[in-house]
Design an enzyme around this catalytic site. Structure first.
Site, PDB file in Angstrom:
ATOM      1  N   GLY A 129     -32.458 -51.031  79.974  1.00  0.00           N
ATOM      2  CA  GLY A 129     -33.042 -51.531  81.216  1.00  0.00           C
ATOM      3  C   GLY A 129     -33.743 -50.405  81.935  1.00  0.00           C
ATOM      4  O   GLY A 129     -33.149 -49.338  82.142  1.00  0.00           O
TER       5      GLY A 129
ATOM      6  N   ASN B 199     -23.787 -56.713  82.539  1.00  0.00           N
ATOM      7  CA  ASN B 199     -24.783 -56.949  81.479  1.00  0.00           C
ATOM      8  C   ASN B 199     -24.551 -58.353  80.927  1.00  0.00           C
ATOM      9  O   ASN B 199     -23.442 -58.679  80.534  1.00  0.00           O
ATOM     10  CB  ASN B 199     -24.593 -55.898  80.374  1.00  0.00           C
ATOM     11  CG  ASN B 199     -25.462 -56.156  79.146  1.00  0.00           C
ATOM     12  OD1 ASN B 199     -25.104 -55.771  78.046  1.00  0.00           O
ATOM     13  ND2 ASN B 199     -26.598 -56.812  79.304  1.00  0.00           N
ATOM     14  N   GLY B 200     -25.622 -59.160  80.893  1.00  0.00           N
ATOM     15  CA  GLY B 200     -25.508 -60.529  80.378  1.00  0.00           C
ATOM     16  C   GLY B 200     -26.056 -61.512  81.387  1.00  0.00           C
ATOM     17  O   GLY B 200     -26.594 -61.117  82.419  1.00  0.00           O
TER      18      GLY B 200
END
Ligand code: SF4
Length: 461
Positions: A34, A108-109
């Protein structure tokens, strides 16, 4: 190289010393997950201090900005937004005040029931500061911290409300927890340093900290990370694993090991299987740098066709991710690659890439090869055709993004201008991963989802 963007990377650390430099180093290593925002929160023994903003890790978390903060426990995050807007307000870690102290969350996800949860809590009078699914996680956890004494129980209650993919580093009043969703869709592992423990999305970060790999956090597991021990709470009942295959084929660093499989080894094996499934009469095998490199080495090893580097990457061309639209990004990507004419001219070339989503970048690269004198250009792809959206934290949201939804393989070949095109088969990919098919998420290539998604086929029906 032409693939989609990932959502995020997370890290958490608890040690007998100031963890800020280690958190920053770990975030630099997982920066590829990211590049939109970066941040960290640390507990100084009394308060949580947070530094976060849009930008790369070395811009946001540098010597100047980090000078004023220190602490023995902290969490950090790098973000590419898949749910929520791009504004700095959605940068993480996200902090909320709970009855048990400050909660800082790095996620995250994607939470697939985010809209339903938000609607439900709106009706109960809740309001939110952001439009990020990570905030709802923090607020639901905060609610359960009020009604239970033990953070493990509160996190378990929080998990019972969430669907989808989440790997979390959570700090609750200076206590550090790692959480992985019940299917283990996104990776999270534990490492040990001299005097501390770390949880992080990818094990490559452990190497750069001189830390020892301990193990992966298991699907559905909650771990408390102390400086000297790891406490664990595992779910009762059977576990249906669904590790994201894209982590190995595209996203993760080749030097990471996830759920027992080294990313580099998997990519090389994909190349080997591609050479068996789709041989070609060519003069040389070339990677699309950097993510197709291990695939191309595997193809060359198995086929006996010499491996050559035919593209040089212009590493200092501007960051493509901040460009405003897809076509601007794709033009910039092509500008990043210079063909090496002496390698290419007069040759029948086979290029290996990790995936095709739209195919436009590959088309530009093939044109570059032809303009540098390539006689033939053959393409092999290390991921089966992408035909369905990802709801679990990868920026592939709608079917109209995928060329394989509307074109046959031969039509794609024509549209990218290749002499031949072949993808690895789903079975070939599973063989390369050496993980049972039922333990993988393959939804974007087979359309069968490991969690219930409205309008999509559910694996366990
Ligand atoms: Fe990974 Fe594809 Fe599953 Fe998304 S749908 S989690 S990208 S395998």
């Amino acid at each position: 190289m032409a693939g989609p963007k990932h959502s995020c990377g997370v890290v958490g650390m608890n040690a007998t010393y100031n963890v800020v430099p280690s958190l920053q180093r770990a975030l630099l290593v997982i920066q590829h997950r990211g590049q939109e925002s970066a941040g960290l929160s640390v507990f100084d023994g009394k308060y949580v201090q947070t530094i976060k903003n849009n930008g790369l890790v070395d811009a946001v978390l540098n010597e100047n900005s980090l000078r004023s903060i220190s602490g023995n426990c902290g969490v950090g995050h790098v973000r590419y937004s898949t749910t929520g807007s791009h504004g700095a307000i959605n940068a993480q870690p996200l902090t909320v005040q709970s009855v048990k102290g400050t909660v800082a969350i790095a996620h995250n996800g994607d939470i697939t029931n985010y809209h339903a949860l938000r609607e439900n809590y709106f009706k109960q009078g809740w309001s939110f500061l952001t439009d990020s699914d990570s905030e709802i996680i923090a607020r639901i956890l905060s609610k359960h911290l009020y009604s239970t004494d033990e953070p493990f129980a509160a996190i378990r209650e929080m998990m019972s409300e969430l669907d989808g993919a989440y790997a979390l580093a959570i700090m609750i009043n200076g206590r550090l927890f790692g959480v992985r969703d019940p299917h283990g869709i996104r990776p999270l592992c534990i490492g040990k340093t001299e005097g501390g423990h770390i949880i992080v999305s990818e094990s490559a970060a452990l190497i750069s900290l001189g830390a020892e790999f301990v193990r992966d956090v298991e699907p559905g597991e909650i771990v408390e990370i102390k400086d000297d021990i790891i406490l664990s709470d595992k779910p009762k009942g059977p576990i249906n694993k669904a590790h994201c295959m894209f982590e190995w084929t595209y996203f993760a660093r080749p030097d990471s090991v996830m759920d027992g499989r080294c990313v580099y080894d998997v990519r090389k094996k994909i190349g080997i299987i591609l050479a068996r499934e789709a041989p070609a009469d060519v003069d040389l095998v070339m990677p699309i740098p950097d993510s197709g490199r291990a695939h191309a080495i595997g193809y060359s090893v198995e086929s006996g066709v010499p491996y050559e580097e035919g593209f040089m990457k212009n590493r200092f061309v501007g960051r493509t991710f901040i460009l405003p639209d897809q076509s601007a990004r794709e033009n910039a990507v092509a500008m990043k690659m210079n063909p090496i004419r002496s390698t290419i001219e007069g040759k029948r070339i086979l290029i290996v890439d990790d995936s095709i989503v739209r195919g436009t970048t590959l088309m530009k690269l093939i044109k570059l090869l032809r303009s540098a004198g390539a006689k033939e250009v053959h393409v092999r792809i290390g991921c089966p055709p992408v035909i369905a959206p990802c709801y679990y934290g990868v920026d592939m949201k709608t079917r109209d993004q995928f060329i394989a939804c509307t074109h046959t393989v031969d039509q794609i070949r024509q549209s990218i201008g290749a002499d031949s095109l072949a993808y690895i088969s789903i079975d070939g990919l599973v063989e390369a991963l050496e993980i049972p098919k039922e333990d993988l998420c393959l939804a974007c290539v087979d359309g069968i989802y490991p969690t219930r998604i409205d309008g999509e086929k559910y694996r366990y029906d």
